[in-house]
Design a protein around this motif. Structure first.
Motif, short mmCIF file in Angstrom:
data_model
loop_
_atom_site.label_atom_id
_atom_site.label_comp_id
_atom_site.label_asym_id
_atom_site.label_seq_id
_atom_site.Cartn_x
_atom_site.Cartn_y
_atom_site.Cartn_z
N ASP A 1 -6.14 9.08 -15.70
CA ASP A 1 -4.87 8.21 -15.60
C ASP A 1 -4.92 8.27 -14.27
O ASP A 1 -4.44 6.86 -13.67
CB ASP A 1 -3.31 8.60 -15.95
N LYS A 2 -5.80 8.20 -13.34
CA LYS A 2 -5.77 7.32 -12.08
C LYS A 2 -7.27 6.56 -12.16
O LYS A 2 -7.19 6.27 -11.35
CB LYS A 2 -6.79 8.90 -11.43
N TRP A 3 -7.45 5.87 -13.30
CA TRP A 3 -7.92 5.46 -13.32
C TRP A 3 -7.94 3.82 -13.84
O TRP A 3 -7.00 4.45 -15.42
CB TRP A 3 -10.01 5.46 -13.66
N ILE A 4 -8.35 3.13 -14.12
CA ILE A 4 -7.83 1.98 -15.37
C ILE A 4 -9.44 1.52 -15.59
O ILE A 4 -10.81 0.93 -14.16
CB ILE A 4 -7.14 0.58 -14.53
N VAL A 5 -9.41 1.02 -17.18
CA VAL A 5 -10.82 -0.40 -16.70
C VAL A 5 -10.74 -1.32 -17.52
O VAL A 5 -9.00 -2.26 -17.65
CB VAL A 5 -11.38 0.18 -18.14
N SER B 1 -10.59 2.82 -9.89
CA SER B 1 -9.58 3.78 -9.41
C SER B 1 -7.98 3.68 -8.93
O SER B 1 -7.87 2.42 -8.75
CB SER B 1 -10.03 5.03 -8.47
N ARG B 2 -7.32 3.38 -9.81
CA ARG B 2 -5.84 3.77 -8.92
C ARG B 2 -5.57 3.22 -7.64
O ARG B 2 -5.49 4.66 -6.63
CB ARG B 2 -5.03 3.95 -9.28
N ILE B 3 -5.04 2.47 -6.82
CA ILE B 3 -4.56 2.83 -5.44
C ILE B 3 -3.47 4.03 -4.80
O ILE B 3 -2.07 3.99 -6.05
CB ILE B 3 -3.95 1.50 -4.81
N PRO B 4 -4.02 4.96 -4.59
CA PRO B 4 -2.74 6.09 -4.41
C PRO B 4 -1.63 5.57 -3.91
O PRO B 4 -1.19 4.68 -2.80
CB PRO B 4 -4.02 6.80 -3.02
N ARG B 5 -0.78 6.17 -4.41
CA ARG B 5 1.07 5.94 -4.00
C ARG B 5 2.30 6.90 -3.96
O ARG B 5 1.60 8.19 -4.30
CB ARG B 5 1.75 5.37 -5.21
N GLY B 6 2.64 6.98 -2.59
CA GLY B 6 3.19 7.64 -1.89
C GLY B 6 5.11 7.77 -2.28
O GLY B 6 4.87 7.22 -3.59
N ASP C 1 7.08 4.53 -3.65
CA ASP C 1 6.11 3.43 -4.77
C ASP C 1 4.69 2.85 -2.73
O ASP C 1 4.98 1.86 -3.02
CB ASP C 1 6.11 2.65 -5.66
N ARG C 2 5.47 3.76 -2.11
CA ARG C 2 3.93 3.06 -1.54
C ARG C 2 2.55 2.86 -1.18
O ARG C 2 2.17 4.58 -1.91
CB ARG C 2 4.70 3.89 0.37
N LYS C 3 1.66 2.56 -0.98
CA LYS C 3 0.44 2.70 -1.05
C LYS C 3 -0.35 3.67 0.36
O LYS C 3 0.13 3.27 1.37
CB LYS C 3 -0.43 1.33 -0.47
N LYS C 4 -0.73 4.06 -0.49
CA LYS C 4 -1.86 5.33 0.92
C LYS C 4 -3.53 4.88 1.42
O LYS C 4 -3.89 3.79 -0.30
CB LYS C 4 -1.40 6.38 0.17
N SER C 5 -3.70 5.16 1.46
CA SER C 5 -4.90 5.34 1.81
C SER C 5 -6.05 6.52 2.13
O SER C 5 -5.30 7.54 2.46
CB SER C 5 -5.25 4.14 2.49
N TYR C 6 -7.24 6.16 1.85
CA TYR C 6 -7.68 7.56 1.82
C TYR C 6 -8.98 7.95 3.69
O TYR C 6 -9.07 6.61 3.58
CB TYR C 6 -8.83 8.23 0.95
N SER D 1 -8.91 1.84 -0.08
CA SER D 1 -7.87 2.32 -0.61
C SER D 1 -8.19 2.92 -2.35
O SER D 1 -7.97 2.91 -3.25
CB SER D 1 -7.40 0.65 -1.31
N SER D 2 -8.83 2.22 -3.01
CA SER D 2 -9.71 2.59 -4.21
C SER D 2 -11.57 2.21 -4.35
O SER D 2 -12.16 1.79 -3.94
CB SER D 2 -9.37 0.89 -5.20
N ILE D 3 -12.32 2.60 -5.68
CA ILE D 3 -13.85 2.58 -5.33
C ILE D 3 -14.08 2.36 -7.17
O ILE D 3 -12.83 2.55 -7.80
CB ILE D 3 -14.06 4.08 -5.08
N GLY D 4 -14.73 1.65 -7.94
CA GLY D 4 -14.90 1.23 -8.50
C GLY D 4 -16.64 1.33 -8.98
O GLY D 4 -17.59 1.38 -8.43
#
Length: 328
Positions: A135-139, A188-193, A196-201, A281-284
């Motif tokens: 569920d943490k990914w989209i295609v 990968s989905r962007i992590p949310r806090g 619904d705040r955007k978070k990053s790695y 933010s994401s990897i693909g």
């Protein structure tokens, strides 16, 4: 009338003769009367039979009550829906998440002590051990622009990996707008806090991307996006190639972050910039090798680690003409 009177009189006499009384019916013996009374009455039940009957009756009554409780609500009886309560519950949940984030921030990065984070040499960012990991990914594929490629994502054998598979088709859509097609991607989905705040790695203490994959020999493009709020940078990413060997064996892929090159809207730019590892933010993974047919890519985990043997900071040259900002 006489016939009716005789019939009623005969019935009355017969009913009196069935009574167990020797005086009223002398032609009947006492044994015959007892037999008639016993045959017309129900036999008396023993105490054990009485208890069994009561238990069976209670069981039937309980089953009936359970059946009544399981009755489906009729369409006329609609459950009450309180939007105010739903909003309050959602706000409470976000406040609890915000509280956890604040507590974890005081403890250290990601809720771990600072000493443990500093001494960390490797970290697994994504692994696939259940549906919640998928569920943490989209295609996505070129179907969004009218293409014919198909891509799917599911758990692998024994729920120990993710299997990305599908069919690649480079046939251009017949819409008169797009002349090229043929790509499939997993992002990968962007992590949310909280709220619904955007978070990053933050991968600033690592220098290498580490993957364990198994493919069919096709080349893939690994794409990393930075966290940005500017619309102009939404199509910008850093990319590098990943070559799979094919066959039944797993392979470990290590790609230094210094090798990732800067691109915008799928085109490599002349001016190259270094990847900012504290704002990921994401990897693909993208397949677009223009070879029509089925494909698959199986992924065990995706992580990062600090390679002490790799000292390169940036692999591409720049000049004042191409990138004047670096030479001011």
């Amino acid at each position: 009338m006489a016939l009716v009177h005789k019939l009623l009189n005969g019935t009355y006499i017969l009913r009196k003769s069935l009574k167990p009384s020797g005086a009223s019916c002398p032609f009947l013996s006492t044994r015959f009367a007892d037999y008639c009374s016993s045959s017309l009455q129900k036999p008396a039940a023993t105490p054990s039979k009485v208890s069994a009957q009561r238990n069976s009756a209670g069981g039937l009554q309980g089953d009936h009550q359970r059946e009544v409780a399981l009755d489906v609500t009729s369409p006329e009886e609609k459950p009450e829906v309180s939007f105010d309560k739903a909003i309050r519950d959602e706000i409470k949940e976000h406040f609890w998440r915000l509280k956890d984030e604040i507590v974890n921030h005081w403890i250290g990065p990601e809720g771990r002590p600072m000493q443990e984070v500093i001494l960390e040499q490797a970290r697994v960012i994504w692994q696939f051990r259940g549906k919640e990991d998928l569920d943490k990914w989209i295609v996505t594929s070129d179907k969004t622009i009218g293409g014919r490629s198909e891509v799917f994502l599911k758990m692998g054998k024994n729920n120990q990996s993710a299997l990305l598979y599908g069919t690649l088709s480079s046939a251009a859509p017949q819409d008169g707008e797009n002349s090229q097609s043929g790509y499939c991607a997993m992002i990968s989905r962007i992590p949310r806090g909280a709220f619904d705040r955007k978070k990053s790695y933050d991968w600033s203490q690592f220098n290498t991307l580490y993957l364990r994959v198994r493919g069919d020999g096709r080349p893939w493009m690994v794409n990393i996006r930075e966290d940005t709020d500017f619309i102009q940078k939404s199509n910008q990413m850093y990319s590098y190639f990943m070559f799979t060997r094919g066959g039944p064996y797993w392979q470990e892929v290590k790609i230094p972050f210094s090798k990732f090159f800067f691109s915008n809207q799928g085109r490599i730019r002349d001016a190259q910039f270094q990847l900012l590892l504290d704002k990921i933010s994401s990897i693909g993974f993208t397949l677009a090798d223009k070879v029509d047919g089925p494909f698959f890519l199986e992924i065990d985990f995706i992580g990062v680690f600090a390679d002490p043997a790799h000292t390169e900071e940036f692999a591409y040259e720049n000049s004042p003409v191409l990138n004047p900002r670096l030479f001011k």
